[in-house]
Design an enzyme around this catalytic site. Sequence first.
Site, PDB file in Angstrom:
ATOM      1  NE  ARG A 100       1.370  -5.536   6.451  1.00  0.00           N
ATOM      2  CZ  ARG A 100       2.131  -5.287   5.495  1.00  0.00           C
ATOM      3  NH1 ARG A 100       2.246  -4.064   5.025  1.00  0.00           N
ATOM      4  NH2 ARG A 100       2.811  -6.125   4.484  1.00  0.00           N
ATOM      5  NE  ARG A 135       9.702  -2.330   4.919  1.00  0.00           N
ATOM      6  CZ  ARG A 135       8.550  -2.483   4.570  1.00  0.00           C
ATOM      7  NH1 ARG A 135       7.540  -2.217   5.076  1.00  0.00           N
ATOM      8  NH2 ARG A 135       8.493  -3.543   3.526  1.00  0.00           N
ATOM      9  CG  HIS A 189       4.334   3.024   4.830  1.00  0.00           C
ATOM     10  ND1 HIS A 189       3.075   2.579   5.198  1.00  0.00           N
ATOM     11  CD2 HIS A 189       4.669   2.720   3.753  1.00  0.00           C
ATOM     12  CE1 HIS A 189       2.768   1.902   4.363  1.00  0.00           C
ATOM     13  NE2 HIS A 189       3.433   1.912   3.344  1.00  0.00           N
ATOM     14  CD  GLU A 249       2.422   5.273   3.074  1.00  0.00           C
ATOM     15  OE1 GLU A 249       3.352   5.209   2.393  1.00  0.00           O
ATOM     16  OE2 GLU A 249       1.478   4.582   2.733  1.00  0.00           O
TER      17      GLU A 249
HETATM   18  O1  TA6 Z   1       2.892   3.127   0.586  1.00  0.00           O
HETATM   19  C1  TA6 Z   1       1.917   2.261  -0.021  1.00  0.00           C
HETATM   20  C2  TA6 Z   1       2.648   0.893  -0.364  1.00  0.00           C
HETATM   21  O2  TA6 Z   1       3.818   1.213  -1.271  1.00  0.00           O
HETATM   22  C3  TA6 Z   1       1.676  -0.165  -1.250  1.00  0.00           C
HETATM   23  O3  TA6 Z   1       1.964  -0.261  -2.638  1.00  0.00           O
HETATM   24  C4  TA6 Z   1       1.680  -1.316  -0.295  1.00  0.00           C
HETATM   25  O4  TA6 Z   1       2.224  -2.362  -0.797  1.00  0.00           O
HETATM   26  C5  TA6 Z   1       2.390  -0.900   0.999  1.00  0.00           C
HETATM   27  O5  TA6 Z   1       3.075   0.237   0.768  1.00  0.00           O
HETATM   28  C6  TA6 Z   1       3.011  -1.992   2.115  1.00  0.00           C
HETATM   29  O6  TA6 Z   1       4.280  -2.424   1.612  1.00  0.00           O
HETATM   30  P1  TA6 Z   1       4.933  -3.517   2.588  1.00  0.00           P
HETATM   31  O7  TA6 Z   1       6.158  -3.753   1.830  1.00  0.00           O
HETATM   32  O8  TA6 Z   1       5.088  -3.185   3.865  1.00  0.00           O
HETATM   33  O9  TA6 Z   1       3.904  -4.646   2.391  1.00  0.00           O
END
Ligand code: TA6
Length: 304
Positions: free
Chosen positions: A76, A102, A172, A275
């Site tokens: 994260r 990832r 991201h 992103e």
């Molecule tokens: O990029 C935004 C997103 O798609 C959100 O909808 C949010 O859930 C985030 O990414 C994080 O996703 P993750 O799978 O890393 O929890």
Amino acid sequence: MNASELATLNQTYGIQDQLAFKEGLGGLAIAAMQNDYGEATVALHGGHVLSFRPRGQAPVLWLSRHARFEAGRAIRGGIPVCWPWFADHPADSTKPAHGFVRTAVWSVVSSETSTDGGTRLTLTIAEREATKELWPHRFRLTLDVTLADALQVKLTATNTGAQPFTCTGALHSYFSISSVADVRITGLDGCDYLDKVEQYRRKVQQGAVTIKNEIDRIYLDTTGACVIEDSGMRRRIAIAKNGSRTTVVWNPWIEKAAAMKDFGDDEYQTMVCVETANAAEDVVALAPGESHTVEADIRSEAWV
Ligand code: TA6
């Protein structure tokens, strides 16, 4: 990764005073880069840029203090590489969100010092039995991370199979900010976006983006740079890009932050994702042998 594997990486790709491979949090192998421009770290797990700090500045990327560093899990913060699909799989929500690279281990293929004193590290990953179950295509991904006057992150996808395929994805990127109240994001004024918070309703951005509640937006047809103007930290982070017509802006706000185990309850206040993506209408089609490169150039400067 054991000590002898790390030693081999250092012998083959280490660069004196610029690039060293080490054991990072959770025992994951990381590449630590440093030079006159600053420092950055990249985990081989996920091909994941974990940190970037230009010399004399505060960290530019945000990493949760609750991030988990475990095989098979996404980290994260930093810059997760989402591929070959962005967010949920378009047809099968049981497949992992944001694809599977990832959470997989990448290999190092090269490193070099550029003529301007920058440091470049190149990682790669290709299909294997486990990925074929999730996505039946042959591919090669190459990630170039260059630490110079900007942090340049370049992801090249190549179709190495005999059939065409389509893919989406994202760098991201999570950015560290002083406070959601003191930040605006410019570069998206007048752009159409899909608002995920309102069932993908299509809207038009008016002025700069500010963060006053949950934001999860897919900005369409966006090829220019975005700037995170942080009046609290007196700095600007510019994110320029190539090979991407989609920009995603995300802040989970209070409830979603609280629901995530790897995200501190109050941490939504000091992060925002901007992103560099290929998503929604921006689907990449690759014929056999074809490649596509998406690139983010992240530059931070004092704002006086
Ligand atoms: O990029 C935004 C997103 O798609 C959100 O909808 C949010 O859930 C985030 O990414 C994080 O996703 P993750 O799978 O890393 O929890």
